[in-house]
Design an enzyme around this catalytic site. Sequence first.
Site, PDB file in Angstrom:
ATOM      1  CG  ASP A 115      -4.847  13.605  48.268  1.00  0.00           C
ATOM      2  OD1 ASP A 115      -4.877  12.733  49.160  1.00  0.00           O
ATOM      3  OD2 ASP A 115      -4.582  13.353  47.083  1.00  0.00           O
ATOM      4  CG  ASP A 117      -0.330   9.358  48.409  1.00  0.00           C
ATOM      5  OD1 ASP A 117       0.828   9.384  48.836  1.00  0.00           O
ATOM      6  OD2 ASP A 117      -1.226   8.633  48.902  1.00  0.00           O
TER       7      ASP A 117
END
Length: 594
Positions: A115, A117
């Site tokens: 991922d 963020d």
Amino acid sequence: MRIPRRQVSLCLSLFSLDFAYPFSSSNFLGNPNCFIRKPKGIHTLGLNWLRSIDAMGENLGTVMMDKRTHSFDVNHVEDDPRIWSSSVECKIDIGKQIFCNRSLNMKNIVAVGFDMDYTLAQYKAETFESLAYAGTIRKLVYDLGYSEELLSWSFDWKYMVRGLVLDKKRGNILKMDRHKYVKVAYHGFKELSKDDKVETYGNTLVRDSFDEPDYALVDTLFSLAEAYLFAQLVDFKDNNPDKVPEDIDYARIYKDVRAAVDLCHRDGTLKQMVAKDPERYINVDTSILPMLKMLRDSGRSTFLVTNSLWDYTNVVMNFLCNSSVPDGDQKLNFDWLQYFDVVITGSAKPGFFHDDNRANLFEVDAKSGMLLNTDNGSPMPQVGGASLALSPTKLAKSCRVFQGGNVRHLHKLLSIESSSQVLYVGDHIYGDILRSKKALGWRTMLVVPELEREVELLWELRKTRKELQELRNERNVIEDKIHHLKWSLKFEDVEADEKDRLSGELHQLEGERERVRLSHQDALRECHRQVLQFHGVWGQLMKTGYQNSRFAHQVERFACLYSSQVTNLSLYSPDKYYRPSEDFMPHEFGIICL
């Protein structure tokens, strides 16, 4: 300058450097004093160089490294990042370790995904969350009609923690243990008494699930600002009933806060501010590129799956990877794509992880941002577009950028034959870890930035906790003897002399019990004083009293691995076999020496 051989607290990656580039605001409005170093090569070692440390579990390790010569700019003195495949001796600090819940042999992993963020990009809570808080306040006032008095409010970014539960109907913030028993409860910022807590959450015929729609989980760092604002608005409603319409209850307040947060994200307010000055909002981690390169050199595919769209993803990844060109061109570039095989933006997780999700997969032209139709990832001719390129611009030798789609598309693009061949690293227990684990069977690693400080404090607390356990055991033994003597005096036919002797022994034991109780009380008070170093209101992230917290229970259930930073992966062999410690039940502790 020569760097003397020494032992340091964490592994940093080591490269031979031959360039240092200025990184200025015209690149993507970052700090003009940052410098970007170009890696010349990574030196790999055999597995025999890795040896374990018998201190806090088998996940500890050291890497043997030799001396290297480094060049540093006088305006940017910083240790070069070192990784497992480097050759300088260093010990993995306890706060940088990777902890294992379920056995994971990295030799079986063919693709490692990330991922972006709060995983690759670690946001600075004091600036980013404050920005999100201020934006939410403005939306509440100017779009949803709340009092302008809110504009003067301030945000304490340290107050809320992950793992809390918001009671939407009652305006309460709860921390519970793994059995879903409420141990700490606040109404707004006012702590509930024990009686109120039991009356509200303990005296019920049916156990509450503490799930949606009546409750909201604070399970991501993005949620801390909205949780704090919810508590403020609860207090504001209670103390100023004339300033809040009667039809707006606590549940409506939470709904409005969520709506305001969504407005901030939809209109791009937050991301535009981050894009203007990423260094103000994102932590620099110089180990990201070395980690990605080491994984790829080990023969594994790497991919990025993020809910952010391409324009923002490119800005953030440029900042994180410090991409630049030797001639000093300071425009955004796409050099970072060479470290990935597939990048999927706008993925709409957690829905992305459902195979029956029928979202279309579009290929992104990196330079223009144009979305191009695909047939399950295969390029399609663009009808009626003679002037347009029929395929996306080739920017990296292997990487392709997409938007949307679902996990089936990703498996096809990476030629994944079994979901257990994928390791996915994320920060969101629900959006990243739980769904990818339950729906797919992916192997998972959860990033818990709070863990680094937590384990360091636990190490300092270990003697006090051991003393508490010993005192509890001693107290149990004494109380058992007291109960036995009382039983004898009450039900057994003993002579007067024997009765006097037993009564004297009972009196002595009761005095001993009181002594141990007071000692335990003092040790517990000292423990509580030290626990306040974790958090003055909520205590340890992973504990609630003597029980694991609900958050810890979720980590244990759904994360194969967990660690404080994604780049801690670079401190271990890419072929490491992660093994968990043995599980123990209470009946085993008195039998097995621990």
